[in-house]
Design an enzyme around this catalytic site. Structure first.
Site, PDB file in Angstrom:
ATOM      1  CB  CYS A  30      34.095  55.290  33.431  1.00 16.39           C
ATOM      2  SG  CYS A  30      35.152  56.362  34.548  1.00 16.39           S
ATOM      3  CB  THR A  69      39.505  54.956  35.249  1.00 18.65           C
ATOM      4  OG1 THR A  69      39.590  56.463  35.271  1.00 18.65           O
ATOM      5  CG2 THR A  69      40.295  54.616  36.640  1.00 18.65           C
TER       6      THR A  69
END
Length: 204
Positions: A163, A70
Site C-alpha cells: 500500500c 498490494t
C-alpha cells in the site's frame, strides 16, 4: 443483494465478473457481493508508484482502483461489493470509512481487536496491517473492495512496500488468534453480516 462465492480465481477473471455485475447495476439491476480468493497476483492502483515495487522482476497489474501496490493470494478473503453509490450519497470517502468500520466490527466479533489509522486507508492491529481496501467507481457503481488476511503466506509482501508504506508490517487473523483459520470458514459470516450493516450505515 446477490451474494456470489466464486472460490479461488485468477485476477483477470474476477475483474471480468465485476465488470459484468457493474454493468447490470448501472442498468438498474440488483447489487452484488463477490466473495473469493485470488491466485497469487500483485496489483497497483491508478495512482500507485512503481517505486514501491522492490523486486525489479515484478510486473504488477495496473487496475482502476485507489491505493498503491498490494499482493493478493490464497488465504486472503477478498470481498468486492458492487453497489449503486448514486443511491447511497455519492460520497466515496464515506464509503471507504464504511468498509473500515465493517472490518473492525467483523474482526471484533471474531476476537481480534483492530483499528484504523488516520490518513491511511485499511485496518490494523498492534502487529501490523490486517486488511487492505482499494475501490473504484464507474458512473457511481463501486467495484474492487477489501482483502482481509485470514491465513496468507506473508512472504510475498516483502517484495513490495504494501500500500505504498515502507514500514508496513503484515498480520493475519490466524497470527492474531494463534490458531489457523480458513477463508471458507468466514465467507458465510461476511455474507450474513454485510447486508444489514450496509442498510444500517450506508442506507439508500
Amino acid at each position: 443483494m446477490i451474494c456470489k462465492d466464486v472460490g479461488v480465481i485468477g485476477y483477470a477473471e474476477a475483474l471480468r465478473i465485476q465488470e459484468q455485475l457493474v454493468a447490470k447495476v448501472q442498468q438498474g439491476g440488483e447489487e452484488a457481493l463477490l466473495l473469493l480468493e485470488h491466485l497469487p497476483v500483485y496489483t497497483i492502483g491508478a495512482g500507485g508508484s512503481r517505486d514501491n515495487v522492490l523486486d525489479p522482476e515484478l510486473e504488477p497489474v495496473r487496475v482502476n482502483r485507489g491505493g498503491d501496490v498490494t499482493y493478493h493470494g490464497p488465504g486472503q478473503l477478498v470481498c468486492y461489493p458492487i453497489l449503486d453509490l448514486s443511491r447511497r450519497g455519492r460520497d466515496l470517502h464515506r464509503y471507504l470509512r464504511f468498509l473500515e468500520r465493517f472490518l473492525v466490527e467483523l474482526c471484533a466479533g471474531l476476537g481480534v481487536a483492530c483499528h484504523t489509522v488516520p490518513g491511511r486507508t485499511g485496518v490494523w492491529t498492534g502487529n501490523g496491517k490486517l486488511a487492505s481496501i482499494g475501490v473504484g467507481v464507474r458512473r457511481w457503481v463501486s467495484m474492487h473492495g477489501f482483502a482481509l488476511n485470514v491465513s496468507p503466506d506473508t512472504a510475498p509482501f516483502s517484495r513490495i512496500n504494501p500500500c505504498g508504506m515502507p514500514d508496513c508490517r503484515i498480520t493475519s487473523l490466524s497470527l492474531e488468534l494463534g490458531e489457523e483459520l480458513f477463508v471458507d470458514d468466514l465467507k458465510e459470516t461476511v455474507a450474513i453480516r454485510f447486508q444489514p450493516f450496509l442498510h444500517l450505515h450506508l442506507p439508500r
